[in-house]
Design a protein around this motif. Structure first.
Motif, mmCIF file in Angstrom:
data_model
loop_
_atom_site.group_PDB
_atom_site.id
_atom_site.type_symbol
_atom_site.label_atom_id
_atom_site.label_comp_id
_atom_site.label_asym_id
_atom_site.label_seq_id
_atom_site.Cartn_x
_atom_site.Cartn_y
_atom_site.Cartn_z
ATOM 1 N N PHE A 235 30.592 34.592 32.789
ATOM 2 C CA PHE A 235 31.575 34.220 33.816
ATOM 3 C C PHE A 235 32.925 34.028 33.129
ATOM 4 O O PHE A 235 33.014 33.288 32.143
ATOM 5 N N ILE A 236 33.950 34.677 33.655
ATOM 6 C CA ILE A 236 35.295 34.470 33.082
ATOM 7 C C ILE A 236 36.251 34.113 34.223
ATOM 8 O O ILE A 236 36.383 34.870 35.196
ATOM 9 N N THR A 237 36.894 32.951 34.101
ATOM 10 C CA THR A 237 37.837 32.547 35.147
ATOM 11 C C THR A 237 39.274 32.720 34.634
ATOM 12 O O THR A 237 39.483 33.047 33.460
ATOM 13 N N LYS A 238 40.216 32.429 35.522
ATOM 14 C CA LYS A 238 41.639 32.532 35.158
ATOM 15 C C LYS A 238 41.988 31.597 34.013
ATOM 16 O O LYS A 238 42.971 31.793 33.314
ATOM 17 N N ASN A 239 41.203 30.520 33.867
ATOM 18 C CA ASN A 239 41.540 29.508 32.856
ATOM 19 C C ASN A 239 40.950 29.801 31.479
ATOM 20 O O ASN A 239 41.074 28.981 30.570
ATOM 21 N N LEU A 268 31.260 38.686 35.159
ATOM 22 C CA LEU A 268 31.872 38.404 36.458
ATOM 23 C C LEU A 268 33.219 37.754 36.155
ATOM 24 O O LEU A 268 33.271 36.661 35.594
ATOM 25 N N ILE A 269 34.283 38.441 36.486
ATOM 26 C CA ILE A 269 35.611 37.989 36.052
ATOM 27 C C ILE A 269 36.567 37.884 37.232
ATOM 28 O O ILE A 269 36.510 38.707 38.160
ATOM 29 N N ASP A 270 37.425 36.876 37.196
ATOM 30 C CA ASP A 270 38.424 36.707 38.250
ATOM 31 C C ASP A 270 39.306 37.966 38.289
ATOM 32 O O ASP A 270 39.853 38.387 37.269
ATOM 33 N N SER A 271 39.433 38.564 39.486
ATOM 34 C CA SER A 271 40.139 39.847 39.590
ATOM 35 C C SER A 271 41.594 39.750 39.104
ATOM 36 O O SER A 271 42.155 40.745 38.662
#
Ligand SMILES: NC(=O)C1=CN([C@@H]2O[C@H](COP(=O)(O)OP(=O)(O)OC[C@H]3O[C@@H](n4cnc5c(N)ncnc54)[C@H](O)[C@@H]3O)[C@@H](O)[C@H]2O)C=CC1
Ligand SMILES: CC1=C(/C=C/C(C)=C/C=C/C(C)=C/C=C/C=C(C)/C=C/C=C(C)/C=C/C=C(\C)C(=O)O)C(C)(C)CCC1
Length: 534
Positions: A235-239, A268-271
């Motif tokens: 999981f990769i988020t904007k932060n 799964l990464i923030d677009s």
């Protein structure tokens, strides 16, 4: 001058001698010699030195079977097993010691019965290994089996034939040959082994074969430890630190050419950050392989053509876009670390475990969506990775289970040899490594010892029953709940008394600490007063 190494060509063990080999290992267990701690320590010490002395053959075999670099073979196979031996040797006495059972496990009324847990070896075990870490993934469980006092038969993968043959020579020439044996072969030999009675089967491999093994073991109620694969999400988020995430996740797919069951299958990464992440991935690949992946002496190859074509098919059938890598060469069984941008969970890249240097990137609009997708793709993967803020990482850990997990990196949770490792649900059951390896092959046998003098207190249990005796027994052994029918804590006399006399501390230890603090402060005050007076 380099040592000249010759490895015996692969030879499967004759099917007709397998029952005798298993019977030999069982017979050795029945001699009880493996229960002696010093005997186990000697076997572990011998295994340590066998790995040291067979290093040239082992390195050669790993290079031959998987084109593994010596660097990787040492780091993740040979040094690993030697560290395992040393860890078990250093801690065996403590692991094997009887555990005394007092309060709260045993009520005070029964404290004279010397309740304890005796650590019993399970018996004779079968260890079946996969091809990707052909040495480590059979010798690490073996360290546990030896430590626990079991005898064992090992069945290495036939897909890594050179490693299998070196293992056979190493074990059978250096360890007690009546206690530890290697059977080489494929399905027929494994089936012949599974027709024998074992006290545990330790299987590492695919979920499909794991199912066959578990079903067969169930026929004789044989316990199994299953170390299986999974579709592992990252999981990769904007932060997240995107550059670091890219480099670390690429590492997860380059070691052993991604033939690592705990590496990520999909990200799964923030677009909003997907473009930047892909740029960082490409930069990381350039940094790791300045002359291209194919020219790198460090990158392992795919084990065989069947697996090469399995991985190639996933890439051929994808509807996604290759955003990094994509090169392959069948003649060398080479596949470049490859990332594919996808937009559907039905994509061939998402549908199967990649178990190779390829993975996919799936843009999402929120962590909610990411968690929903991950649960639908595989609810109980072997590992997961989370790159985000502290709160986001905690949310991922909280809302999605996995065998193990690493925050802010690829599979570091599985890169230290002394911490427990295992799957959950259909990615495996049972754990090993460190103390867990000892426990995996040990039966926790509770022992009680009732002294004769206690008979007059214990005679209440005999017939003919007298209800008065039971009433008396209930009175002296009663334990009362501190909660009501709604599940709420009842703050009665006991609660307030504990609070006041415990000085607000939680439990006996907390109360004792506070009392000590009060007494020490009182003593210091008195001493100061005395000093002033003087
Ligand atoms: N959880 C973990 O620690 C690990 C899991 N794996 C998983 O293992 C798989 C890759 O390894 P492989 O060697 O291809 O696994 P595999 O399941 O094909 O083979 C494992 C062992 O089972 C034997 N075997 C194969 N087919 C059999 C059958 N029909 N009946 C009885 N025995 C059979 C093989 O000879 C081999 O020794 C991947 O799915 C990967 O995720 C691999 C390494 C570590
Ligand atoms: C952190 C500080 C220091 C120390 C730094 C060190 C010692 C860094 C070492 C980093 C390494 C070597 C990282 C990589 C390790 C990877 C390993 C061992 C991978 C193992 C892979 C395995 C066992 C694969 C198994 C596969 C399985 C089960 C599968 O297929 O699933 C200093 C330098 C001391 C300074 C302070 C900070």
């Amino acid at each position: 001058m380099a040592t000249k190494v010759t490895i015996t060509p692969f030879e499967a063990t004759a099917l007709n001698i397998i029952p005798a080999l298993a019977s030999n290992a069982r017979g050795t267990f029945r001699t009880h010699k493996t229960k002696n701690l010093e005997w186990r320590l000697v076997q572990l010490r011998k295994l340590y030195w066998a790995v040291e002395d067979f290093k040239p053959q082992l390195l050669h075999a790993l290079a031959q079977d998987l084109h593994k670099s010596d660097y990787e073979s040492l780091l993740s196979e040979l040094d690993w097993v030697q560290k395992d031996c040393l860890f078990m040797i250093d801690n065996l006495a403590a692991f094997a010691k009887d555990e005394k059972l007092g309060a709260p496990h045993v009520p005070i009324t029964f404290s004279m019965m010397n309740f304890r847990i005796r650590k019993e070896p399970l018996g004779t075990v079968l260890i079946i290994g996969p091809y990707n870490y052909p040495i480590q993934l059979v010798l690490a469980p073996l360290v546990g089996a030896i430590g626990a006092g079991c005898t064992a038969v090992i069945k290495p993968s036939e897909l890594t034939p050179a490693s299998a043959m070196v293992l056979k020579e190493l074990i059978e020439t250096r360890l007690d040959n009546n206690a530890y044996l290697v059977v080489n072969g494929a399905i027929p030999e494994t089936n012949a082994l599974m027709n024998e009675k074992w006290d545990k089967v330790f299987f590492t491999g695919s979920a499909g074969v794991g199912t066959i093994i578990a079903k067969k073991a169930a026929e004789t109620l044989t316990p199994v430890c299953l170390e299986l694969g999974g579709k592992n999400p990252a999981f990769i988020t904007k932060n997240a630190n995107l550059a670091l995430a890219a480099k670390r996740l690429l590492w997860g797919k380059t070691q052993n050419s991604g033939q690592v069951c705990m590496s990520q299958n999909y990200i799964l990464i923030d677009s909003a950050v997907v473009k930047t992440f892909i740029e960082f991935l490409k930069a990381a690949e350039k940094e790791m392989f300045p002359n291209g992946a194919k020219a790198s002496p460090d990158l392992a190859r795919i084990v065989n053509q069947r697996h090469f074509h399995r991985i190639k098919k996933m890439l051929d059938e994808t509807k996604g876009e290759i955003v990094m890598g994509g090169q392959m060469d069948e003649s060398e069984l080479f596949i470049e670390p490859t990332a594919v941008l996808v937009n559907s969970t039905d994509d061939s890249m998402m549908a199967e475990e990649s178990f190779g240097p390829i993975f996919c990137i799936y843009p999402v609009h929120s962590l909610d969506q990411a968690l929903n997708i991950a649960s639908s793709v595989h609810r109980t993967p072997l590992s997961l990775f989370s790159f985000g803020s502290k709160a986001e990482n905690n949310r991922v850990l909280n809302e999605m289970t996995s065998g193990g997990a690493t925050i802010n990196d690829s599979y570091f949770h599985g890169s230290v040899n002394s911490v427990p490792f295992g799957g959950v649900g259909d990615s495996g059951s049972g754990a090993y490594r460190g103390k867990a390896s000892f426990d995996c092959f040990t039966h926790l046998r509770t022992v009680a010892e009732t002294p004769g003098w206690a008979e007059r207190f214990l005679s209440v249990r005999y017939m003919p029953y007298n209800i008065k005796d039971l009433k008396f027994l209930q009175k002296i052994t009663a334990v009362k709940p501190n909660f009501d029918r709604r599940g709420a804590i009842v703050k009665g006399f006991g609660y307030w008394a504990a609070l006041v006399f415990g000085l607000g501390g939680k439990g006996a230890k907390g109360a004792l600490l506070r009392w000590l603090l009060v007494l020490a402060s009182g003593y210091a005050l008195l001493a100061a007063k005395e000093a002033r007076r003087a």
